[in-house]
Design a protein around this motif. Structure first.
Motif, mmCIF file in Angstrom:
data_model
loop_
_atom_site.group_PDB
_atom_site.id
_atom_site.type_symbol
_atom_site.label_atom_id
_atom_site.label_comp_id
_atom_site.label_asym_id
_atom_site.label_seq_id
_atom_site.Cartn_x
_atom_site.Cartn_y
_atom_site.Cartn_z
ATOM 1 N N ASP A 297 2.739 5.707 0.009
ATOM 2 C CA ASP A 297 3.797 6.705 0.778
ATOM 3 C C ASP A 297 4.530 6.206 1.747
ATOM 4 O O ASP A 297 5.385 6.815 2.575
ATOM 5 C CB ASP A 297 2.860 7.966 1.442
ATOM 6 N N ARG A 298 4.571 4.881 2.031
ATOM 7 C CA ARG A 298 5.209 4.352 3.125
ATOM 8 C C ARG A 298 6.700 3.866 2.492
ATOM 9 O O ARG A 298 6.899 3.748 1.205
ATOM 10 C CB ARG A 298 4.550 2.881 3.573
ATOM 11 N N ALA A 299 7.661 3.570 3.527
ATOM 12 C CA ALA A 299 8.730 3.233 3.040
ATOM 13 C C ALA A 299 8.783 1.914 2.488
ATOM 14 O O ALA A 299 9.647 1.405 1.561
ATOM 15 C CB ALA A 299 9.836 3.416 4.392
ATOM 16 N N LEU A 300 8.075 1.055 3.066
ATOM 17 C CA LEU A 300 7.803 -0.449 2.469
ATOM 18 C C LEU A 300 6.160 -0.455 2.256
ATOM 19 O O LEU A 300 5.342 -0.724 3.006
ATOM 20 C CB LEU A 300 8.337 -1.215 3.775
ATOM 21 N N PRO A 301 5.935 -0.142 0.914
ATOM 22 C CA PRO A 301 4.362 -0.107 0.570
ATOM 23 C C PRO A 301 3.733 -1.324 0.468
ATOM 24 O O PRO A 301 3.320 -1.708 -0.857
ATOM 25 C CB PRO A 301 4.562 0.567 -0.593
ATOM 26 N N ILE A 302 3.658 -2.167 1.530
ATOM 27 C CA ILE A 302 3.017 -3.455 1.556
ATOM 28 C C ILE A 302 1.651 -3.302 2.024
ATOM 29 O O ILE A 302 1.456 -2.804 3.297
ATOM 30 C CB ILE A 302 3.706 -4.216 2.298
ATOM 31 N N PRO A 303 0.546 -3.401 1.333
ATOM 32 C CA PRO A 303 -0.897 -3.336 2.069
ATOM 33 C C PRO A 303 -1.056 -4.401 3.266
ATOM 34 O O PRO A 303 -0.840 -5.469 3.164
ATOM 35 C CB PRO A 303 -1.631 -3.763 0.879
ATOM 36 N N ALA A 304 -1.714 -3.744 4.202
ATOM 37 C CA ALA A 304 -1.844 -4.389 5.390
ATOM 38 C C ALA A 304 -3.428 -4.738 5.660
ATOM 39 O O ALA A 304 -4.257 -4.143 4.734
ATOM 40 C CB ALA A 304 -1.344 -3.730 6.536
ATOM 41 N N LEU A 305 -3.881 -5.371 6.589
ATOM 42 C CA LEU A 305 -5.146 -5.617 6.894
ATOM 43 C C LEU A 305 -5.980 -4.683 6.696
ATOM 44 O O LEU A 305 -7.284 -4.780 6.369
ATOM 45 C CB LEU A 305 -5.204 -6.461 7.859
ATOM 46 N N SER A 306 -5.916 -3.604 7.245
ATOM 47 C CA SER A 306 -6.594 -2.123 7.629
ATOM 48 C C SER A 306 -6.611 -1.464 6.337
ATOM 49 O O SER A 306 -7.003 -0.534 6.585
ATOM 50 C CB SER A 306 -6.313 -1.492 8.876
ATOM 51 N N ASP A 307 -5.833 -1.836 5.349
ATOM 52 C CA ASP A 307 -5.420 -0.812 4.170
ATOM 53 C C ASP A 307 -6.719 -0.699 3.134
ATOM 54 O O ASP A 307 -6.346 -0.170 2.089
ATOM 55 C CB ASP A 307 -4.236 -1.185 3.765
#
Length: 326
Positions: free
Chosen positions: A233-243
């Motif tokens: 759902d993010r504008a830039l769907p890049i998984p981050a450390l807490s995802d």
């Protein structure tokens, strides 16, 4: 001698010097990715490291892991004494499906065509020839099989541990020598059976179990991890450390966390994904989210063709997430 967890200044100094010397002496067993751009930002994997590959479904994490396993097995095959092996534990796909990734890479026959059964007689001859050559590669699989579909053992951490020990004890049937596990891959965390009814607690325990296996077998353990759907759902769907989905254990227990994303999953050809234009299906953004004793929060674009399990360089500048958030 009684075990202890308390060390004097003299003891810890001498132990650390010995530890560093062992790293120097065993540098050949420090494991790279076999990709120049990524190896510039990633430290080599060492015994005991737990490395999590984080991504949404379709991000390429399974094929990325399979490519790494194939690469490492190829490195080991080039050594005179093949006494080490790579082990790939699959909790999702059958072992036959995973082996097809290797066949696609070796034959340049698309994994999509294989899945559809669109294989000519000539291509099948090529596959049979490659299969004969690959039988000597030190890459073993642990998981459920389409051939033996009724054998459905519970692949929990304890069962996996027992089978990995059995693999080492069985050894190389071609040489008669015992195997030492060189790397372990497991795909993926959220498919792993856990104890109790609390999924969050259960998966945290599985993470700790994977770390224990890395230490017990004294080799890197690479774990596939599904990212939560909110990433989409993010504008830039890049998984981050807490995802990581359903657990914070990934960011807490992992020594290294790497995320993958393929722009073609979210955008059509010619559309913008952040600051780049989507061109084909082989663009992949690889982000180092966490890395002990190394740089993190840095990303690189790579060319990754999942149909052929091929990872190459992509002639693009190093990507900075800030470019799309400024």
């Amino acid at each position: 001698m009684q075990d202890t967890i308390v060390y004097s200044p003299n003891e810890i100094a001498s132990m650390t010097v010995r530890y560093l010397q062992e790293r120097i002496d065993n540098k050949e067993f420090a494991i790279d990715l076999g990709h120049k751009d990524l190896d510039e930002i990633l430290n080599p994997a060492h015994p005991g490291d737990l490395i999590s590959i984080l991504g949404r479904p379709g991000s390429g994490k399974t094929s990325f892991m399979m490519r790494w396993a194939r690469y490492r097995a190829g490195v080991l095959s080039g050594k005179d004494d093949v006494s080490r092996t790579v082990a790939y534990v699959t909790l999702e796909q059958t072992v036959e499906d995973l082996y097809a990734f290797s066949l696609a890479a070796e034959t340049q026959i698309s994994i999509t065509d294989m899945a559809r059964g669109d294989i000519t007689a000539e291509q099948m001859e090529k596959i049979l020839g490659v299969t004969s050559k690959m039988m000597g590669a030190p890459l073993c699989f642990l998981g459920h099989s389409a051939t033996h579909r009724r054998a459905r053992p519970n692949l929990n951490i304890d069962t996996i541990r027992q089978n990995l020990h059995a693999l080492e004890d069985r050894g190389n049937r071609n040489t008669g020598k015992p195997f030492k596990l060189d790397m372990i891959f497991m795909d993926y965390l959220q498919r792993a059976p856990y104890k109790g009814n609390d999924k969050v607690v259960g998966l945290y325990d599985v993470m700790n179990g994977c770390k224990e296996l890395a230490l017990e077998f004294a080799c890197p353990f690479v774990l596939g991890v599904q990212a939560k759907r909110e990433v989409d759902d993010r504008a830039l769907p890049i998984p981050a450390l807490s995802d990581a989905q359903w657990t914070s254990g990934v960011e807490q227990v992992s020594d290294v966390v790497i995320s993958t994303v393929r722009p073609s999953k979210y955008k059509d050809e010619g559309e913008k994904f952040g600051s780049i234009v989507v061109e084909g299906h082989a663009q992949m953004l690889v982000t180092v989210c966490k890395q002990k004793l190394g740089v993190d929060n840095v990303s690189k674009w790579v060319y990754f063709d999942p149909a052929l399990n091929q990872l190459d360089r992509l002639e693009m500048k190093t990507y900075k997430l800030e470019d799309d958030y400024d």
